[in-house]
Design an enzyme around this catalytic site. Structure first.
Site, PDB file in Angstrom:
ATOM      1  N   HIS A 254       1.004  -1.254  -0.043  1.00  0.00           N
ATOM      2  CA  HIS A 254       0.017  -0.161  -0.084  1.00  0.00           C
ATOM      3  C   HIS A 254       0.768   1.281  -0.089  1.00  0.00           C
ATOM      4  O   HIS A 254       1.102   1.875  -1.017  1.00  0.00           O
ATOM      5  CB  HIS A 254      -0.975  -0.038   1.238  1.00  0.00           C
ATOM      6  CG  HIS A 254      -2.061  -1.041   1.149  1.00  0.00           C
ATOM      7  ND1 HIS A 254      -2.937  -1.384   0.273  1.00  0.00           N
ATOM      8  CD2 HIS A 254      -2.087  -1.995   2.130  1.00  0.00           C
ATOM      9  CE1 HIS A 254      -3.824  -2.206   0.510  1.00  0.00           C
ATOM     10  NE2 HIS A 254      -3.116  -2.791   1.595  1.00  0.00           N
TER      11      HIS A 254
HETATM   12  O1  RIB Z   1      -5.668   0.182   3.392  1.00  0.00           O
HETATM   13  C1  RIB Z   1      -4.349   0.316   3.446  1.00  0.00           C
HETATM   14  C2  RIB Z   1      -3.991   1.704   4.393  1.00  0.00           C
HETATM   15  O2  RIB Z   1      -4.430   1.312   5.687  1.00  0.00           O
HETATM   16  C3  RIB Z   1      -2.298   1.664   4.430  1.00  0.00           C
HETATM   17  O3  RIB Z   1      -1.972   3.203   4.727  1.00  0.00           O
HETATM   18  C4  RIB Z   1      -2.214   0.922   5.899  1.00  0.00           C
HETATM   19  O4  RIB Z   1      -0.952   1.129   6.522  1.00  0.00           O
HETATM   20  C5  RIB Z   1      -3.305   1.261   6.562  1.00  0.00           C
HETATM   21  O5  RIB Z   1      -3.217   2.700   7.229  1.00  0.00           O
END
Ligand code: RIB
Ligand code: CA
Length: 322
Positions: A254
């Site tokens: 992510h």
């Molecule tokens: O959905 C993924 C996100 O949610 C990323 O930023 C992870 O670190 C959590 O914050």
């Protein structure tokens, strides 16, 4: 030609984050990237409560040999709604893969004595046109900063967020991604402010997958930051195996993907749409894009829709092990 003509300017980024395993990867990637100067870090609840995410941010900077980078502690709850479940079930009790981080390691490091939103405002307004806000947690600090000083929307260079999704199912509800779902009111403010926003959402971050072979290469490298990522990864890998049945120790990539976009935007395909965020109900926190461009005249968001995943992963590997 002088240097100003030959050397492209660095991105001066203010990194807003809820570290978090993938946040840690993103911050370390930014710190080792010559195109990027991290001018400050602001912390927010999300993967844990804000005391823990702030501790983790301080420790990560110390680990990377950058305890000089200022850290401002931010919001511990969303702008309007009550706080939902924090993300220890994804990131571990310490939000760092259960490696036992319970305290700030370097006694000389302290968060600034102003809150994150104020630090964002002061930093952006002091350098008009220069600062890129990279936000990879709930958008609360950025939303509060917009409320404090709406002119940051003109003064910031641009905004890159990890969050949302245009065409990929959600990861905390059938339609919502965690960062947007954690504070939909803040997200709506950010999308509506009229600045240059890029959304690195699940459409690309779930398409770029680090796996056990990738982490093993990091562990084998002589690079201590790469080895640290190899150390925090197993808890995250286990979550992805149990939750999604990912094979081969695979995980979604992510937050590092937002940094990858800054470094190499040509590895991504983007579409520009108006985006709306439902503030309650079963679709709360979804990022609905007007993909016909017919219905909503509001500001357009640069939505990343596709990525050259092998080249993005190779860039991560090369930079983190260099
Ligand atoms: O959905 C993924 C996100 O949610 C990323 O930023 C992870 O670190 C959590 O914050
Ligand atoms: Ca995050």
């Amino acid at each position: 030609m002088n240097d100003a003509q030959t050397v492209p300017p660095k991105f001066k980024i203010l990194f807003d984050t809820d570290p978090g395993i993938d946040d840690a990867m993103a911050l370390l990637l930014a710190l080792v990237s010559p195109e990027i100067e991290v001018v400050g870090v602001t912390t927010v609840f999300g993967n844990s409560h804000v005391e823990a995410t702030t501790r983790n941010a301080l420790n990560l900077l110390n680990l990377a040999g950058r305890p000089d980078i200022p850290v401002a502690k931010g919001a511990d709850r969303p702008m309007v709604r009550p706080r939902g479940q924090t993300g220890e079930f994804v990131h571990g009790d310490d939000a760092m893969g259960n490696i036992g981080w319970t305290a700030v390691h370097n006694p000389d490091q302290k968060p600034l004595d102003i809150p994150a939103a104020q630090f964002i405002v002061e930093t952006v307004m002091a350098r008009p046109g220069e600062i890129t806000l990279v936000a990879v947690g709930p958008l609360t600090n950025v939303g509060l900063a917009l409320q404090l000083e709406p002119r940051i929307a003109q003064a910031a260079r641009n905004v890159v967020i990890m969050g949302g999704s245009v065409a990929t199912p959600g990861n905390v509800s059938p339609v919502a991604e965690a960062n947007i779902h954690n504070d939909p009111h803040a997200a709506a403010l950010v999308f509506g402010a009229g600045w240059d926003v890029t959304m690195a959402g699940l459409d690309v971050t779930m398409a770029v997958r680090m796996d056990e072979a990738f982490f093993a290469a990091l562990r084998r490298s002589g690079n201590r930051l790469a080895q640290f990522i190899g150390r925090i990864a197993p808890f995250y890998q286990q979550f992805h195996r149990e939750r999604y049945g990912y094979p081969d120790g695979g995980v979604d990539t992510h937050d590092p993907t937002a940094i990858a976009y800054l470094i190499a935007p040509t590895l991504f395909r983007a579409e520009r749409w108006s985006v709306a965020v439902p503030l309650d109900g079963p679709a709360m926190g979804a990022t609905i894009a007007d993909r016909r461009g017919l219905f909503w005249p509001g500001p357009k968001v640069n939505c990343l829709m596709g990525a050259d995943a092998p080249r993005v992963l190779e860039m991560f590997r090369v930079r983190l092990t260099a």
